[in-house]
Design a protein around this motif. Structure first.
Motif, short mmCIF file in Angstrom:
data_model
loop_
_atom_site.label_atom_id
_atom_site.label_comp_id
_atom_site.label_asym_id
_atom_site.label_seq_id
_atom_site.Cartn_x
_atom_site.Cartn_y
_atom_site.Cartn_z
N THR A 64 0.84 -1.20 0.00
CA THR A 64 0.00 0.00 0.00
C THR A 64 0.88 1.25 0.00
O THR A 64 2.01 1.22 0.47
CB THR A 64 -0.91 0.02 1.24
OG1 THR A 64 -0.10 -0.05 2.42
CG2 THR A 64 -1.88 -1.14 1.22
N GLY A 65 0.35 2.32 -0.54
CA GLY A 65 1.07 3.58 -0.50
C GLY A 65 1.92 3.87 -1.70
O GLY A 65 2.57 4.91 -1.77
N ILE A 66 1.97 2.96 -2.69
CA ILE A 66 2.74 3.23 -3.90
C ILE A 66 2.01 4.29 -4.72
O ILE A 66 0.80 4.21 -4.93
CB ILE A 66 2.94 1.95 -4.72
CG1 ILE A 66 3.85 0.97 -3.96
CG2 ILE A 66 3.54 2.25 -6.08
CD1 ILE A 66 4.09 -0.33 -4.67
N ASN A 67 2.74 5.29 -5.17
CA ASN A 67 2.15 6.35 -5.99
C ASN A 67 3.11 6.71 -7.11
O ASN A 67 4.11 6.01 -7.34
CB ASN A 67 1.79 7.56 -5.13
CG ASN A 67 2.98 8.06 -4.31
OD1 ASN A 67 4.10 8.16 -4.83
ND2 ASN A 67 2.74 8.36 -3.03
N ALA A 68 2.82 7.79 -7.81
CA ALA A 68 3.61 8.17 -8.99
C ALA A 68 5.08 8.41 -8.65
O ALA A 68 5.95 8.22 -9.50
CB ALA A 68 3.01 9.41 -9.64
N SER A 69 5.36 8.80 -7.40
CA SER A 69 6.75 9.05 -7.02
C SER A 69 7.59 7.77 -6.97
O SER A 69 8.81 7.84 -6.98
CB SER A 69 6.81 9.76 -5.66
OG SER A 69 6.34 8.90 -4.63
N ASN A 70 6.94 6.62 -6.93
CA ASN A 70 7.64 5.33 -6.89
C ASN A 70 7.78 4.69 -8.26
O ASN A 70 8.32 3.60 -8.38
CB ASN A 70 6.90 4.35 -5.97
CG ASN A 70 6.67 4.89 -4.58
OD1 ASN A 70 5.54 5.20 -4.21
ND2 ASN A 70 7.74 5.02 -3.81
N ILE A 71 7.27 5.36 -9.30
CA ILE A 71 7.16 4.75 -10.63
C ILE A 71 7.95 5.56 -11.65
O ILE A 71 7.86 6.79 -11.70
CB ILE A 71 5.69 4.65 -11.08
CG1 ILE A 71 4.86 3.90 -10.04
CG2 ILE A 71 5.58 3.97 -12.44
CD1 ILE A 71 3.37 3.99 -10.27
N VAL A 72 8.73 4.87 -12.47
CA VAL A 72 9.41 5.48 -13.62
C VAL A 72 8.97 4.72 -14.86
O VAL A 72 8.99 3.49 -14.89
CB VAL A 72 10.94 5.43 -13.48
CG1 VAL A 72 11.60 6.07 -14.69
CG2 VAL A 72 11.39 6.12 -12.20
N VAL A 73 8.55 5.45 -15.91
CA VAL A 73 8.05 4.82 -17.13
C VAL A 73 8.90 5.27 -18.31
O VAL A 73 9.21 6.47 -18.46
CB VAL A 73 6.57 5.18 -17.37
CG1 VAL A 73 6.09 4.63 -18.71
CG2 VAL A 73 5.70 4.64 -16.25
#
Length: 675
Positions: free
Chosen positions: A429-438
């Motif tokens: 829980t708590g994963i958001n855009a700051s944890n993702i690189v595309v």
């Protein structure tokens, strides 16, 4: 002159004919069917995608992308054995892809073909956060006392010296501060959060507990300064049990006070004079399985009571020194936080040992909790620190990440749904855009965000599958009463479809958008069957709603009996895999018990749903509310594409990388822009 022109045209035609002969038609046909397969895949037409990928491979056996997505289509369609076969064959011919190896390992692990040799019980220090850095920064907290969590896995820390409670997310970023000018919170020590999001704060100085909403408005004052019934002197730790009754560690009166959540005083306990249940210095409180565990600091014990305040037993006096708080970790061990040590107690093995991951950092350990993901968080009052511990094997394990579907109809607006699981199958829980690189075609793209995730979770599509056997005709009136209550209680963003399971093919009796009376009338249909294929009906009903942007659930209404062909065309394991791989929860409403009941219970549990035995579950009428309040596993990621695709016929690749609390995962996909 004309003769020269004719010669020139003849030469050009010859070259063009030669060029046509040089075109690899098998390659072109393979690409054509690959594109058809990809478009069908992202349109959730997995059977059609499988057919097209097989045709693509028929023209070009070495089309590795087609083979990779053939495995993906098998996985999404529920045929995990086929997916494993295809992907293993891809590895055997030298195809190197890290995400593919992760997918294969995950499926083997999920199917019980890989098991952990042992459970690593060691914790490591994950975070060491100071609440205060220097005179130029606003303190996050000063003298942190109790810490608790809410259902979103946000942490709440009572800051004793600042008069506030800080709410922070899983990435340890501040969300908001809870404070009140009137009545003023002066020395907050304890904190608890109920299911509705109200925050309870004990004010040690003013001898009250305050119930506060998200707008920092005090809704209720609980208790009063005094020694009488319901009175408080120096209230510290707070606890809410499964009935949301409030327990307060009343340090000045050496007792535990129990209140209803609306503030009504119930009783006190821990005041048994000269008995083992007599508390000398009650501190942290923990609730588990109907029992209240109280740390009694001055007697170096953990004292156990039932919910009625009756003394049961105690433990720890031979090992503990000044125990302040207690919790349980995901391995079932009691963790007891003492002044400068963290003890673990395995009750079943009568085994005590110290968790040494925090070394000599503790000066005055004050509060400890276990969060949803199994991390341990504890506060140190004297040093003003928040310490976070994680099981070592979790800290460095890879995440299993899948890009489930790509929406590119409004290219260059691109959205994709993604699922993320750790090695235990739990969604962090708590994963958001700051944890993702595309990355798209190898180039990083800026994300718009993940806001559509909430929109998707707010829309509930529910397919009711009615097992149309002769036995079910006898209870149709009870079914209609229950379904009527469901529909009357549903919100405006909930949609219902009714599918009947028959001897032959399932039938859509009422599509999404049908009225309540029309759905209820369908149960009066007099035709019935001696046997029904529930598996095929589940597959049919699921496919019917797959292409909708929503959170999806199946409710199977059955008599629980076996008809002989219940899962003939679509096996039980395939049903479970299909539901899990498409984020569909299956709920079963059964009117009877039989040997098949265990299968339905297993299916409901494995898909995250529930099993309801009619006439024995009083909460059956609240099933729609339960579905509406639940959240799907899929996250929606949005971005603006910077890629080009001539006429929409050139594929675009996506590579997503997740970094979260030291865990990493990657996923890949391919799409063609919408035409």
């Amino acid at each position: 002159m004309k003769k020269n022109i004719f010669i020139f045209i003849y030469i050009c035609l010859g070259f063009s004919l030669f060029a046509v002969n040089e075109i690899d038609l098998d390659y072109e046909y393979s690409l054509e069917y690959f594109q058809k397969g990809i478009r069908a895949f992202h349109n959730t037409e997995y059977e059609l995608a499988i057919m097209n990928f097989l045709k693509s491979l028929g023209y070009k056996e070495n089309n590795h992308k087609a083979r990779y997505f053939l495995g993906e289509a098998y996985r999404k369609a529920g045929y995990e054995e086929n997916a494993l076969f295809v992907w293993n064959s891809l590895l055997s011919i030298g195809y190197e892809d890290k995400s593919l190896k992760n997918k294969i390992s995950y499926l083997y692990h999920k199917r019980g073909m890989l098991t952990d040799i042992y459970i690593d019980k060691d914790y490591i220090l994950k975070e060491d956060i100071k609440g205060y850095y220097n005179d130029k920064t606003i303190p996050l907290f000063l003298k942190p006392s109790q810490i608790t969590i809410d259902r979103n896995n946000h942490y709440y820390i009572a800051s004793f010296l600042t008069g506030m409670v800080a709410e922070i997310d899983q990435n340890f970023k501040i969300v908001r501060n809870y404070t009140s000018p009137y009545p003023k919170i002066e020395k907050p020590f304890g904190v608890a959060v109920d299911k509705d999001g109200f925050v309870y704060i004990s004010d040690f100085k003013n001898d009250v507990v305050l119930k506060m909403n998200k707008l920092n408005i005090i809704e209720k004052q609980i208790g009063f300064k005094g020694i009488g019934e319901g009175g408080l002197l120096g209230p510290k730790y707070l606890l809410l049990d499964d009935d949301e009754n409030l327990y307060v560690s009343d340090s000045g009166n050496n007792r535990i006070n129990k209140y209803k959540k609306d503030g009504e005083f119930l009783f006190s306990f821990g005041t048994e004079k000269d008995g083992d249940g007599d508390l000398k210095s009650p501190s942290g409180i923990f609730y588990d399985n109907g029992k209240i565990y109280v740390c009694d600091r001055d007697t170096n014990r953990v004292v156990v009571f039932d919910k009625s305040g009756n003394y049961l037993n105690y433990f720890g006096d031979q090992n503990l020194s000044e125990p302040y708080d207690i919790t349980k970790d995901k391995l079932g061990r009691f963790l007891i936080l003492c002044k400068d040590k963290l003890w673990a107690y395995e009750e079943d093995n009568s085994l005590w040992y110290i968790i040494d991951a925090i070394g000599d950092r503790l000066q005055r350990g004050t509060s400890i909790i276990t969060d949803i993901e199994g991390n341990i968080l504890l506060t140190d009052f004297n040093s003003g620190r928040l310490l976070a511990l994680a099981l070592e094997r979790h800290r460095y394990s890879n995440l299993n990440v899948n890009i489930e579907r790509v929406y590119s109809q409004k290219f260059k607006e691109v959205h994709f749904t993604m699922t993320i699981e750790n090695d235990d199958g739990v969604n962090p829980t708590g994963i958001n855009a700051s944890n993702i690189v595309v990355y798209e075609n190898g180039k990083i793209v800026p994300l718009i965000g993940t806001s559509f995730t909430e929109e998707k979770n707010s829309i509930s599509d529910i397919t009711i599958i009615y097992d149309k056997t002769k036995n079910m005709a006898r209870v149709k009136d009870d079914i209609k009463i229950t379904v009527d209550k469901w529909i009357k209680s549903m919100n405006k963003k909930t949609n219902v479809c009714l599918v009947s399971a028959n001897e032959d093919n399932p039938i859509i009796e009422n599509d999404f958008g049908s009225g309540r009376l029309s759905i209820l009338d369908s149960f009066d249909e007099k035709s019935s069957s001696s046997y029904t294929d529930k598996g095929f009906a589940i597959k049919f009903g699921s496919y019917h709603m797959l292409n909708r942007f929503s959170k999806k659930s199946i409710i199977l209404i059955t008599d629980g009996g076996e008809t002989g062909k219940d899962f003939e065309k679509f096996k039980i394991d395939d049903c479970i895999n299909f539901a899990n791989n498409n984020d569909i929860k299956i709920y079963v409403m059964s009117f009877g018990d039989s040997g098949f009941s265990e299968i339905y219970k297993y299916m409901a549990k494995k898909t995250g749903g529930d099993y309801y035995r009619v006439y024995k579950r009083s909460d059956l009428q609240d099933l729609f509310k339960k579905i509406e309040n639940s959240k799907g596993r899929e996250m929606v990621v949005s971005y603006k594409s910077r890629s080009t695709s001539r006429f929409g016929d050139e594929p675009i690749s996506i590579y997503a990388e997740i970094n979260y609390n030291g865990m990493k995962g990657i996923a890949t996909s391919t799409y063609y822009p919408g035409r």
